[in-house]
Design an enzyme around this catalytic site. Structure first.
Site, PDB file in Angstrom:
ATOM      1  N   LEU A   1      84.190  56.497  46.168  1.00 13.48           N
ATOM      2  CA  LEU A   1      83.145  57.488  46.405  1.00 13.48           C
ATOM      3  C   LEU A   1      81.825  57.079  46.973  1.00 13.48           C
ATOM      4  O   LEU A   1      81.305  56.050  46.216  1.00 13.48           O
ATOM      5  CB  LEU A   1      82.848  58.328  44.760  1.00 13.48           C
ATOM      6  CG  LEU A   1      84.042  58.598  44.308  1.00 13.48           C
ATOM      7  CD1 LEU A   1      83.783  59.233  42.780  1.00 13.48           C
ATOM      8  CD2 LEU A   1      84.502  59.735  45.214  1.00 13.48           C
ATOM      9  N   CYS A   2      81.314  57.387  47.875  1.00 14.56           N
ATOM     10  CA  CYS A   2      79.936  56.964  48.329  1.00 14.56           C
ATOM     11  C   CYS A   2      78.981  57.944  48.140  1.00 14.56           C
ATOM     12  O   CYS A   2      77.703  57.677  48.616  1.00 14.56           O
ATOM     13  CB  CYS A   2      80.097  56.566  49.940  1.00 14.56           C
ATOM     14  SG  CYS A   2      80.666  57.803  50.933  1.00 14.56           S
ATOM     15  N   HIS A   3      79.201  58.956  47.684  1.00 14.24           N
ATOM     16  CA  HIS A   3      77.837  60.024  47.561  1.00 14.24           C
ATOM     17  C   HIS A   3      77.015  59.440  46.150  1.00 14.24           C
ATOM     18  O   HIS A   3      76.219  60.210  46.069  1.00 14.24           O
ATOM     19  CB  HIS A   3      78.416  61.404  47.060  1.00 14.24           C
ATOM     20  CG  HIS A   3      79.414  61.273  45.789  1.00 14.24           C
ATOM     21  ND1 HIS A   3      80.624  61.018  45.686  1.00 14.24           N
ATOM     22  CD2 HIS A   3      78.901  61.702  44.642  1.00 14.24           C
ATOM     23  CE1 HIS A   3      81.010  61.290  44.224  1.00 14.24           C
ATOM     24  NE2 HIS A   3      79.859  61.613  43.756  1.00 14.24           N
TER      25      HIS A   3
END
Length: 103
Positions: A54-56
DNA sequence: CCTGGGGCAGCCG
DNA sequence: ACGGCTGCCCCAG
């Protein structure tokens, strides 16, 4: 094939727990390369593992959302869903900043 | 709010 | 190897 830099960034980012966020420069500092913040953005922009890593949970240092492959709206929605307070398009860093030294 | 300049790994020719 | 982009940036003004 992933470069060393790339895998280090993704590994680090994958440690950010739900409800917490970090910044691009924060990740760079944790890597021991405080000036590589832009390169960090690069890695996430080409993140081949969207959905796995997850890069959010990585935002700009002033709390604004920054970019996202699937759009800022989506990024913001995901954050709010996890309980991160977002006001006027900005994250409350004081309250949700993740400290990598905790890992 | 919007520049401009700095900065850097990765990619491509 | 080499030089020129590019990009989910940063900071001072």
């Amino acid at each position: 094939m992933m470069s060393d830099f790339e895998s280090r960034v993704l590994e680090l980012v994958s440690n950010i727990p739900e409800g917490k966020v970090s910044t691009y420069s924060g990740v760079a500092r944790a890597l021991g390369e405080p000036r590589s913040y832009r390169a960090v953005g690069n890695v996430l922009a080409n993140n081949p593992l969207l959905g796995e890593v997850l890069c959010h949970r990585v935002v700009r240092s002033d709390g604004s959302i920054g970019g996202y492959i699937e759009g800022r709206e989506e990024k913001m929605r995901l954050l709010v869903e996890e309980g991160v307070e977002v006001r006027n398009g900005k994250v409350n860093l004081e309250e949700h900043m993740f400290d990598f030294s905790e890992v």
